[in-house]
Enzyme design. Sequence first.
Site, PDB file in Angstrom:
ATOM      1  N   TYR A  55       0.827  -1.200   0.000  1.00  0.00           N
ATOM      2  CA  TYR A  55       0.000   0.000   0.000  1.00  0.00           C
ATOM      3  C   TYR A  55       0.867   1.258   0.000  1.00  0.00           C
ATOM      4  CZ  TYR A  55      -3.549  -3.387   1.561  1.00  0.00           C
ATOM      5  OH  TYR A  55      -4.383  -4.474   1.691  1.00  0.00           O
ATOM      6  N   HIS A 140       0.316 -12.224   1.393  1.00  0.00           N
ATOM      7  CA  HIS A 140      -0.460 -11.279   0.596  1.00  0.00           C
ATOM      8  C   HIS A 140      -0.533 -11.747  -0.857  1.00  0.00           C
ATOM      9  CE1 HIS A 140      -1.346  -6.688  -0.086  1.00  0.00           C
ATOM     10  NE2 HIS A 140      -2.396  -7.467  -0.309  1.00  0.00           N
TER      11      HIS A 140
END
Length: 323
Positions: A55, A140
């Site tokens: 992010y 992830h």
Amino acid sequence: MLSRTLRSGAALTELGFGAAQLGNLYRPTGDDEARAAVDAAWDAGIRYFDTAPHYGLGLSERRLGEALRDRPREEFVLSTKVGRLLVPSGYPEGTMDDGGFAVPATLRREWDFSRDGVRRSVEESLERLGLDRIDIAYLHDPDDHGPQAHAEAIPALIELRDEGVVGAVGAGMNQSAMPAEFVARHDVDVIMLAGRYTLLEQGALDDLMPLAAERGVGIVAAAVYNSGLLSRPRPAADATYDYGPAPAGVIARANAIADVCEEFGLTLPEAAVAFPLRHPAVVSVVVGLRTADQVAGTVARYGAEIPEAFWRALSDRGLVRDA
């Protein structure tokens, strides 16, 4: 705000703060705006915060860590993710990230689900966060790295859990089949499931959800608006679904659910936030938040009173499979 507890002992508030927007997802967000969002979430009782190196090339982790650093550490749960290392990009000055975040591309993402890569990722996340521990570490998006995820990455996370570096381990994905394999084959604590157990679709009931309930593995439901389709009282004609244009049939189904919402004086987003929490395996619903106003609106949606008759009506009309 109510909390639900993982078998690791971590208590997650039923509403969690998704911090992708703190990494400038799609557009810039100022430092003060990001900090105000975290402060508003804290004031509203939210105590579960989720981030990732992906992010904003580490920006979300840095901002979230700074905003939480002076909070009592035992009062909140923080999760981050492994699988994408951040390395110098070598790109020309002024190059912007091409991964969906409005940040300079001074770094780039490098897939790495090796044991050493997982350990390095956790160490670097701790440095960016400036915190003493990570409560939950997720793999992830290991979709294209299944063999290495099973052979190295999950065992590496379990090793870090045994060492006390992280509190709980699991995976965060946009599918339910591979997470179900992780639950079946490994001693994981929690799965973050994005978009696959929502008011609009419940395919995870065929694999992940019953297995998680049976084995005591918590489910964190993310992307509960299905890429924005359920974020308004009525879906827009150009609404997105699964990060692309929504098919006409999907929009029609969302409108049919919205019809029932209106019959009961509810809104589509209120029902979208509430629905996953009805499943016994779900411990939290994580919503991406950028501003203090978004926090206030989401907390209000979470607080909506929804009668059992509403859920029965959806089920009777074949609009949801309610566990």
